[in-house]
Design a protein around this motif. Structure first.
Motif, PDB file in Angstrom:
ATOM      1  N   LEU A  98       0.844  -1.195   0.000  1.00  0.00           N
ATOM      2  CA  LEU A  98       0.000   0.000   0.000  1.00  0.00           C
ATOM      3  C   LEU A  98       0.878   1.242   0.000  1.00  0.00           C
ATOM      4  O   LEU A  98       1.861   1.317   0.746  1.00  0.00           O
ATOM      5  N   GLN A  99       0.532   2.217  -0.813  1.00  0.00           N
ATOM      6  CA  GLN A  99       1.307   3.446  -0.897  1.00  0.00           C
ATOM      7  C   GLN A  99       0.688   4.539  -0.019  1.00  0.00           C
ATOM      8  O   GLN A  99      -0.543   4.660   0.066  1.00  0.00           O
ATOM      9  N   ALA A 100       1.543   5.320   0.609  1.00  0.00           N
ATOM     10  CA  ALA A 100       1.073   6.324   1.563  1.00  0.00           C
ATOM     11  C   ALA A 100       0.147   7.341   0.911  1.00  0.00           C
ATOM     12  O   ALA A 100      -0.814   7.817   1.539  1.00  0.00           O
ATOM     13  N   ASN A 101       0.407   7.677  -0.361  1.00  0.00           N
ATOM     14  CA  ASN A 101      -0.434   8.698  -0.998  1.00  0.00           C
ATOM     15  C   ASN A 101      -1.853   8.212  -1.266  1.00  0.00           C
ATOM     16  O   ASN A 101      -2.722   8.992  -1.625  1.00  0.00           O
ATOM     17  N   GLN A 102      -2.082   6.924  -1.076  1.00  0.00           N
ATOM     18  CA  GLN A 102      -3.428   6.383  -1.249  1.00  0.00           C
ATOM     19  C   GLN A 102      -4.322   6.667  -0.042  1.00  0.00           C
ATOM     20  O   GLN A 102      -5.541   6.551  -0.135  1.00  0.00           O
ATOM     21  N   ILE A 103      -3.720   7.006   1.074  1.00  0.00           N
ATOM     22  CA  ILE A 103      -4.535   7.232   2.280  1.00  0.00           C
ATOM     23  C   ILE A 103      -4.328   8.629   2.858  1.00  0.00           C
ATOM     24  O   ILE A 103      -4.941   8.971   3.876  1.00  0.00           O
ATOM     25  N   GLY A 104      -3.467   9.430   2.240  1.00  0.00           N
ATOM     26  CA  GLY A 104      -3.291  10.808   2.696  1.00  0.00           C
ATOM     27  C   GLY A 104      -2.075  10.975   3.573  1.00  0.00           C
ATOM     28  O   GLY A 104      -2.040  10.491   4.706  1.00  0.00           O
ATOM     29  N   ASN A 105      -1.087  11.662   3.049  1.00  0.00           N
ATOM     30  CA  ASN A 105       0.166  11.839   3.802  1.00  0.00           C
ATOM     31  C   ASN A 105      -0.019  12.613   5.094  1.00  0.00           C
ATOM     32  O   ASN A 105       0.778  12.491   6.027  1.00  0.00           O
ATOM     33  N   ASN A 106      -1.067  13.414   5.185  1.00  0.00           N
ATOM     34  CA  ASN A 106      -1.286  14.209   6.392  1.00  0.00           C
ATOM     35  C   ASN A 106      -1.683  13.353   7.592  1.00  0.00           C
ATOM     36  O   ASN A 106      -1.733  13.838   8.716  1.00  0.00           O
ATOM     37  N   ASN A 107      -1.983  12.080   7.342  1.00  0.00           N
ATOM     38  CA  ASN A 107      -2.404  11.189   8.430  1.00  0.00           C
ATOM     39  C   ASN A 107      -1.230  10.480   9.103  1.00  0.00           C
ATOM     40  O   ASN A 107      -1.447   9.683  10.018  1.00  0.00           O
ATOM     41  N   GLU A 108       0.003  10.737   8.664  1.00  0.00           N
ATOM     42  CA  GLU A 108       1.146  10.060   9.279  1.00  0.00           C
ATOM     43  C   GLU A 108       1.312  10.532  10.719  1.00  0.00           C
ATOM     44  O   GLU A 108       1.360  11.727  10.989  1.00  0.00           O
ATOM     45  N   ILE A 109       1.425   9.559  11.632  1.00  0.00           N
ATOM     46  CA  ILE A 109       1.525   9.896  13.053  1.00  0.00           C
ATOM     47  C   ILE A 109       2.849   9.405  13.656  1.00  0.00           C
ATOM     48  O   ILE A 109       3.386  10.017  14.571  1.00  0.00           O
ATOM     49  N   LEU A 110       3.384   8.286  13.138  1.00  0.00           N
ATOM     50  CA  LEU A 110       4.662   7.770  13.624  1.00  0.00           C
ATOM     51  C   LEU A 110       5.506   7.366  12.424  1.00  0.00           C
ATOM     52  O   LEU A 110       5.248   6.337  11.785  1.00  0.00           O
ATOM     53  N   GLU A 111       6.489   8.152  12.107  1.00  0.00           N
ATOM     54  CA  GLU A 111       7.429   7.740  11.077  1.00  0.00           C
ATOM     55  C   GLU A 111       8.377   6.709  11.674  1.00  0.00           C
ATOM     56  O   GLU A 111       8.817   6.841  12.815  1.00  0.00           O
ATOM     57  N   ASN A 112       8.663   5.661  10.919  1.00  0.00           N
ATOM     58  CA  ASN A 112       9.550   4.583  11.401  1.00  0.00           C
ATOM     59  C   ASN A 112       9.100   4.100  12.779  1.00  0.00           C
ATOM     60  O   ASN A 112       9.889   3.977  13.709  1.00  0.00           O
ATOM     61  N   GLY A 113       7.798   3.812  12.887  1.00  0.00           N
ATOM     62  CA  GLY A 113       7.214   3.496  14.189  1.00  0.00           C
ATOM     63  C   GLY A 113       7.221   2.038  14.573  1.00  0.00           C
ATOM     64  O   GLY A 113       7.016   1.707  15.746  1.00  0.00           O
ATOM     65  N   VAL A 114       7.467   1.141  13.614  1.00  0.00           N
ATOM     66  CA  VAL A 114       7.467  -0.299  13.873  1.00  0.00           C
ATOM     67  C   VAL A 114       8.535  -0.936  12.999  1.00  0.00           C
ATOM     68  O   VAL A 114       8.776  -0.512  11.870  1.00  0.00           O
ATOM     69  N   THR A 115       9.194  -1.979  13.539  1.00  0.00           N
ATOM     70  CA  THR A 115      10.116  -2.794  12.758  1.00  0.00           C
ATOM     71  C   THR A 115       9.558  -4.206  12.695  1.00  0.00           C
ATOM     72  O   THR A 115       9.323  -4.837  13.730  1.00  0.00           O
ATOM     73  N   ILE A 116       9.339  -4.706  11.472  1.00  0.00           N
ATOM     74  CA  ILE A 116       8.817  -6.052  11.257  1.00  0.00           C
ATOM     75  C   ILE A 116       9.872  -6.837  10.484  1.00  0.00           C
ATOM     76  O   ILE A 116      10.338  -6.405   9.428  1.00  0.00           O
ATOM     77  N   THR A 117      10.252  -7.992  10.999  1.00  0.00           N
ATOM     78  CA  THR A 117      11.367  -8.752  10.432  1.00  0.00           C
ATOM     79  C   THR A 117      11.177  -8.991   8.934  1.00  0.00           C
ATOM     80  O   THR A 117      10.116  -9.402   8.478  1.00  0.00           O
ATOM     81  N   GLY A 118      12.246  -8.725   8.182  1.00  0.00           N
ATOM     82  CA  GLY A 118      12.276  -9.031   6.762  1.00  0.00           C
ATOM     83  C   GLY A 118      11.503  -8.096   5.863  1.00  0.00           C
ATOM     84  O   GLY A 118      11.482  -8.293   4.642  1.00  0.00           O
ATOM     85  N   LEU A 119      10.861  -7.069   6.422  1.00  0.00           N
ATOM     86  CA  LEU A 119      10.022  -6.173   5.633  1.00  0.00           C
ATOM     87  C   LEU A 119      10.543  -4.735   5.719  1.00  0.00           C
ATOM     88  O   LEU A 119      11.269  -4.382   6.650  1.00  0.00           O
ATOM     89  N   PRO A 120      10.147  -3.867   4.774  1.00  0.00           N
ATOM     90  CA  PRO A 120      10.654  -2.493   4.745  1.00  0.00           C
ATOM     91  C   PRO A 120      10.231  -1.695   5.979  1.00  0.00           C
ATOM     92  O   PRO A 120       9.355  -2.115   6.747  1.00  0.00           O
ATOM     93  N   PRO A 121      10.836  -0.513   6.176  1.00  0.00           N
ATOM     94  CA  PRO A 121      10.459   0.354   7.302  1.00  0.00           C
ATOM     95  C   PRO A 121       8.967   0.651   7.287  1.00  0.00           C
ATOM     96  O   PRO A 121       8.336   0.740   6.227  1.00  0.00           O
ATOM     97  N   VAL A 122       8.401   0.826   8.479  1.00  0.00           N
ATOM     98  CA  VAL A 122       6.956   1.022   8.625  1.00  0.00           C
ATOM     99  C   VAL A 122       6.688   2.385   9.262  1.00  0.00           C
ATOM    100  O   VAL A 122       7.223   2.693  10.330  1.00  0.00           O
ATOM    101  N   SER A 123       5.854   3.163   8.607  1.00  0.00           N
ATOM    102  CA  SER A 123       5.320   4.373   9.226  1.00  0.00           C
ATOM    103  C   SER A 123       3.853   4.144   9.539  1.00  0.00           C
ATOM    104  O   SER A 123       3.149   3.425   8.813  1.00  0.00           O
ATOM    105  N   VAL A 124       3.391   4.739  10.636  1.00  0.00           N
ATOM    106  CA  VAL A 124       2.041   4.490  11.129  1.00  0.00           C
ATOM    107  C   VAL A 124       1.153   5.687  10.798  1.00  0.00           C
ATOM    108  O   VAL A 124       1.511   6.841  11.086  1.00  0.00           O
ATOM    109  N   TYR A 125      -0.003   5.400  10.223  1.00  0.00           N
ATOM    110  CA  TYR A 125      -0.960   6.431   9.828  1.00  0.00           C
ATOM    111  C   TYR A 125      -2.238   6.266  10.640  1.00  0.00           C
ATOM    112  O   TYR A 125      -2.672   5.138  10.927  1.00  0.00           O
TER     113      TYR A 125
END
Length: 559
Positions: free
Chosen positions: A115-142
């Motif tokens: 899922l791409q961030a621009n599909q849900i609105g960049n203004n909704n980002e609340i935690l950049e780099n907020g979770v680390t999940i093994t083997g997957l890219p960096p996660v920001s929380v919206y």
């Protein structure tokens, strides 16, 4: 026997701890957000608790290894990974009793399977780099608001995302960069026992919430670096432990505690209160005069990994242990390992305390060695019987890409392979001439496996699963692997014992045993590291075997 990447001084360590303390204080205000209740409508999706090791996606091995404290303890939803990646997922419908905020984890990757961030609105980002999940890219929380009632979550969007929690809407959410690392550093992914699609073979039922042997306790005098490796066995109602004691030298940096080592003999009635009985072996601590594997060097300068085995045929205890050459300048500073065998001079099962006499070297670097065995040489050995034959796990570390890199240019990797023999005395021969290590357990790190059998005859190897620290991103847990025939070994599973025991360590190291106590309960004694201290303590935990899972595992292995 694992070496750090750098020879940290105490001054650098203090600076690190001060920075860590500052980070903890800076995040202390970010307390967990208040959750809201919800109901999953018309689907078989399961929930998970958003915490360390949480299993985020069904049909996968991905787990949370880092999370911002605001998310701790929320309730997430386990989505089917492949179906979301390829867009064939069933829509996720949730029912809310009040207005809520749904926390969506968005992977920072431009690939269409996410899922791409621009599909849900960049203004909704609340935690950049907020979770680390093994083997997957960096996660920001919206943070996505929803009203009371039933809603389909992101119905028109494609690609994988994570549902990390549902919050009450009447709270302030302060946006920030949590600065958690990229999950692709933890690659390959791994199976955490109790946090996967599989039923756990072992349930962690508790243990001591602090070390059972710690600095300052009776018997630890002169052991400034604490413990690592060895074995615990139980004879009658008495536990016998033979740890590597990292004695070191006064006034020398703690990196070198691994050089002047001892093999101690400790006893206990309960695996909690221990008494030191004797010193079985003492290393010389004499440094090498050449950089290669040369007989001019003292090849017993460090002694490690003592493994007692009772030979019923000979009616006496045998000991297998590791002796190293040591260097002051080259990493690792303990190199060119050789495996010695010794015998107790006292016959019978009660002769476990020795004294022991050396019977010679049974395995060493030589013409059958392969570059993967590396500068560390034969770095551990554990023999076990299968039918009328014997097999032995032997290991190597700091591999050479080719012999052209010998003796100084080594890489990273901690591997094991099998040797075979017709008797415990040997001769021991590398199977398949040692051409390849066993990578089915884990492709990068397996250290100090100890083998036993479960009640249905299945073989189990318990071992050090590798550190999450010192520049490495390994599981940082005790691991086990299973085998139906003692030769072919399955993918490792990792035991998150801190879910039932207070975590007093930063880096988990070596299990010394898996001792059956009756009623399917097993005792594990282990060594671990608290980075705030030089001394590496010893801990204890108990686990309970699920026999139904054991039988299903054996059926799977025999397919």
């Amino acid at each position: 026997m694992f070496s750090k990447n750098t020879k940290y001084s105490f001054k650098l360590k203090i600076v690190f701890l001060m920075l860590l303390t500052a980070c903890i204080q800076a995040t202390a205000q970010n307390t967990a957000w208040k959750p809201a209740s919800f109901e999953i409508v018309k689907s078989n999706y399961k929930t998970f608790k958003t915490t360390q090791y949480a299993h985020v996606f069904s049909g996968s091995k991905h787990n949370i290894v880092r999370l911002a404290p605001e998310l701790q303890g929320l309730t997430g939803i386990e989505l089917p990974l492949d179906k979301y990646k390829n867009g064939t997922n069933t829509p996720l419908q949730l029912k809310f009793k009040e207005p809520v905020t749904v926390l969506i984890g968005v992977f920072q990757d431009k690939n269409a399977e996410y899922l791409q961030a621009n599909q849900i609105g960049n203004n909704n980002e609340i935690l950049e780099n907020g979770v680390t999940i093994t083997g997957l890219p960096p996660v920001s929380v919206y943070a996505i608001p929803y009203g009371k009632g039933t809603h389909t979550i992101l119905p028109n969007q494609k690609g994988l995302f994570a549902v990390l929690g549902v919050l009450k809407s009447d709270q302030q959410l302060n946006a920030r960069d949590a600065k958690l690392p990229d999950g692709k550093l933890w690659n390959p992914t791994f199976i955490v026992e109790g946090f996967s699609d599989e039923k756990p073979l072992f349930e962690i039922i508790g243990g001591e919430n602090k070390p059972v042997i710690d600095e300052g306790m009776s018997g630890t005098e002169g052991i400034q670096g604490g413990f690592e490796g060895g074995r615990v066995v139980k004879v009658g109602d008495m536990y016998h432990m033979f740890p590597t004691e990292r004695a070191g030298e006064k006034g020398v940096d703690y990196y070198y505690d691994r050089v002047k080592t001892k093999i101690g003999h400790w006893t206990s009635k309960d695996a909690i209160h221990w008494k030191r009985e004797s010193t079985i072996y003492q290393a010389s601590g004499t440094y090498a005069v050449t950089d290669d594997d040369n007989p001019m060097n003292d090849r017993r300068a460090a002694i490690w990994s003592y493994m007692p085995i009772f030979n019923e045929k000979a009616n006496k205890w045998y000991g297998y242990y590791l002796a190293y050459t040591v260097s002051k300048e080259i990493e690792p500073n303990h190199s060119f390992g050789r495996i010695w065998r010794c015998e107790s001079t006292v016959d019978g099962i009660n002769g476990i305390g020795g004294p022991y006499k050396d019977m010679g070297i049974i395995m060493e670097p030589g013409l059958d060695s392969q570059p993967w065995e590396g500068r560390q040489g034969v770095a551990s050995f554990f023999p076990y019987q299968v039918g009328d034959k014997y097999f032995g796990f032997y290991s190597g570390a700091y591999p050479f890409n080719s012999w052209a890199d010998y003796p100084k240019k080594s890489g990273k990797g901690w591997f094991v392979a099998l040797a075979e023999s017709k008797s415990l005395e040997g001769p021991w021969l590398r199977m398949n001439k040692g051409l390849e290590p066993i990578k089915t357990m884990h492709p990068l790190f397996v250290e100090n496996p100890i083998v036993s059998q479960l009640p249905n005859g299945m073989y189990i190897a318990i071992f050090d699963g590798g550190p999450d620290g010192w520049g490495h991103h390994l599981p940082n847990m005790i691991a086990y692997s299973l085998s139906a025939d003692g030769i072919n070994w399955a993918e490792a599973h990792y035991l998150p014992i801190e879910t039932k025991v207070d975590k007093w360590w930063d880096i988990m190291r070596t299990p010394l045993c898996l001792i059956p106590e009756g009623n399917d309960v097993y005792t594990i004694v282990y060594n671990a590291i608290d980075l705030k201290r030089r001394f590496h303590p010893t801990g204890m935990v108990k686990v309970k075997l699920n026999k139904d899972v054991m039988e299903s595992k054996l059926r799977e292995l025999k397919k």
